[in-house]
Design an enzyme around this catalytic site. Structure first.
Site, mmCIF file in Angstrom:
data_model
loop_
_atom_site.group_PDB
_atom_site.id
_atom_site.type_symbol
_atom_site.label_atom_id
_atom_site.label_comp_id
_atom_site.label_asym_id
_atom_site.label_seq_id
_atom_site.Cartn_x
_atom_site.Cartn_y
_atom_site.Cartn_z
ATOM 1 N N LYS A 145 -90.473 -2.004 -3.831
ATOM 2 C CA LYS A 145 -91.236 -3.032 -3.097
ATOM 3 C C LYS A 145 -91.892 -2.471 -1.829
ATOM 4 C CE LYS A 145 -88.584 -6.877 -4.974
ATOM 5 N NZ LYS A 145 -87.963 -6.076 -6.047
ATOM 6 N N ARG A 173 -93.098 -17.087 -5.916
ATOM 7 C CA ARG A 173 -92.574 -17.473 -4.603
ATOM 8 C C ARG A 173 -93.268 -16.682 -3.496
ATOM 9 N NH1 ARG A 173 -86.315 -16.450 -5.566
ATOM 10 N NH2 ARG A 173 -87.221 -14.479 -6.243
ATOM 11 N N GLY A 186 -70.327 -2.941 1.812
ATOM 12 C CA GLY A 186 -69.802 -4.095 1.094
ATOM 13 C C GLY A 186 -70.796 -4.698 0.113
#
Length: 355
Positions: A153, A282, A33
Site C-alpha cells: 500500500k 471504502r 503482539g
C-alpha cells in the site's frame, strides 16, 4: 486451512543464512503482539537466539505471546517482554541502549486503511515518527540490522496509511546512506488470517449464515499467509546490505470475490446458501494494489520470491523540512503533502522552494 486459499505453494527459505544472523544474537521485535510481529517472534525463536525482546504497546497481546513462547523456546533463550510505545523516543532509546540488540524487526504500525483516513495524525505519529525513533536508536547504538515491515500500500498511495508507510521507508533509506547499521524495508501484501484481514471477517459472516460483504466485484489483492510473510521478512533481513526495499513476490493477485466464493465452498456451503453483497469501496481504498511503481521496477531477484525495488527516497533536506512541518499541519494539508511525496511529487511548490 488458511493456506488452501492461496492457490499456490508457500515459499521455502534458506535456513542456513538466517541461522547465521540470528543464532545466539539478541533480537528486538516492535509490535511483537500483533499478527506479523508475534509470528516473527515465533520464527526467530526457532533459531536459538540469545534473547528475544518482545516490545509492544498492548499489555494483553505482549503477555499472550510471552506466555506462548515460554512453552516453546530453549532454556538458553531469554525472553524480555516490554510494554512501550514507539512514539516515546526517550523510552525507545533507553531500551535499545540497555539491551543492545543485534537485529531489530520493526513491525509496530497502524495498518488499517479506512480507520487511518479518519485519524491521519495518528498514522503520522506511529508510522513515521515511531519508525524514526526506533531506526535512529538502531543507528546511535550500533544495531547490526534493522528491518522495517512495509506494505504494497506504500506504492502510489491514495490513502494516508500507505503514504505514511512510504514516508517511513524514506526515513529508513536516508539513514542507510550514512549509518553502519544495515537498514532495509520489506514490502508485502495482505496477510491471510491476520487481525483486520478479510478472512476472519468472512468466517464470522459465514458462521451467522451470511451474507458475505465484498466492497467491489473487481477488487483484487496479493495474499500470503502469516508464517510465510514472517519467514520472508527474516530471509530479506539476512540479505540486507543497506537501504534496500525488498519486495516479496506473491504470485498473481486474487479477486476478493473469488476468495469469498472459495471460503464459502471450503466451509461446506454452496453459493446459493451464503449470499455475497457488494458494499462499495471504502475511504482510501484502491481497486488493486501494486508491489512496485513503474519507476521502481527492476528485474533483480536476490533470492527466489524476493527482489529489490528501486525505490528512490527524497533528499535529506526535504525529509528534514517536511518532518518539522508535519506536526503543525491540518488533516487536509497533511494528507495532500504525504500522498504527494509518496508519489514523488510535491503538492505544495512552496515547500520545494523553501528546501
Amino acid at each position: 486451512k488458511i493456506e488452501d486459499l492461496l492457490g499456490r505453494d508457500e515459499v521455502e527459505l534458506d535456513l542456513e543464512i538466517i541461522s547465521s544472523k540470528l543464532t545466539n544474537k539478541t533480537i528486538l521485535v516492535t509490535g511483537a503482539g500483533g499478527s506479523i510481529g508475534s509470528e516473527i517472534c515465533r520464527q526467530v525463536a526457532r533459531f536459538n537466539p540469545k534473547a528475544v525482546i518482545l516490545l509492544g504497546h498492548g499489555e494483553n497481546s505482549i503477555y499472550t505471546i510471552d506466555m506462548e513462547l515460554r512453552q516453546k523456546v530453549s532454556r538458553d533463550t531469554k525472553l524480555i517482554p516490554i510494554i512501550a510505545d514507539v512514539q516515546d523516543r526517550g523510552r525507545i532509546f533507553d531500551i535499545v541502549s540497555e539491551y543492545k540488540p543485534d537485529v531489530i524487526y520493526h513491525a509496530a504500525a497502524h495498518k488499517h486503511v479506512p480507520l487511518m483516513e479518519y485519524n491521519p495524525m495518528e498514522a503520522v505519529k506511529n508510522n513515521i515518527f515511531g519508525t524514526k525513533n526506533v531506526a535512529e536508536a538502531a543507528d546511535v547504538f550500533g544495531v547490526e540490522y534493522f528491518v522495517m515491515i512495509s506494505t504494497d500500500k506504500a506504492v502510489n498511495p491514495p490513502n494516508i496509511m500507505g503514504a505514511t508507510k512510504r514516508f517511513a521507508e524514506m526515513v529508513v533509506q536516508n539513514l542507510a546512506k550514512e549509518s553502519k547499521t544495515k537498514f532495509a524495508a520489506v514490502r508485502f501484501g495482505n496477510v491471510l488470517g491476520s487481525r483486520g484481514s478479510v478472512v476472519p471477517l468472512f468466517k464470522k459472516q459465514i458462521a451467522i449464515g451470511g451474507p458475505i460483504t465484498v466492497t467491489d466485484p473487481e477488487m483484487t489483492r496479493y495474499f500470503m499467509t502469516i508464517p510465510e510473510a514472517s519467514r520472508l521478512v527474516l530471509q530479506a533481513g539476512s540479505l540486507a546490505s543497506g537501504g534496500e526495499v525488498f519486495v516479496l513476490d506473491m504470485g498473481e493477485p486474487v479477486k476478493i470475490v473469488d476468495l469469498a466464493k472459495n471460503l464459502i465452498k471450503l466451509s461446506g456451503y454452496r453459493e446459493d446458501e451464503i449470499g455475497i453483497e457488494f458494499s462499495g469501496i471504502r475511504p482510501g481504498e484502491k481497486l488493486y494494489e501494486e508491489l512496485l511503481s513503474e519507476n521502481e521496477i527492476q528485474s533483480r531477484f536476490v533470492f527466489p520470491k524476493i527482489h529489490i525495488g528501486k525505490a528512490n527516497p527524497i533528499s535529506p533536506s526535504e525529509l528534514k523540512y517536511v518532518m518539522e512541518k508535519l506536526p503543525h499541519m491540518n488533516n487536509v494539508t497533511l494528507k495532500e503533502t504525504l500522498i504527494g511525496l509518496a508519489n514523488h511529487k510535491f503538492v505544495d511548490s512552496k515547500i520545494k522552494q523553501k528546501v
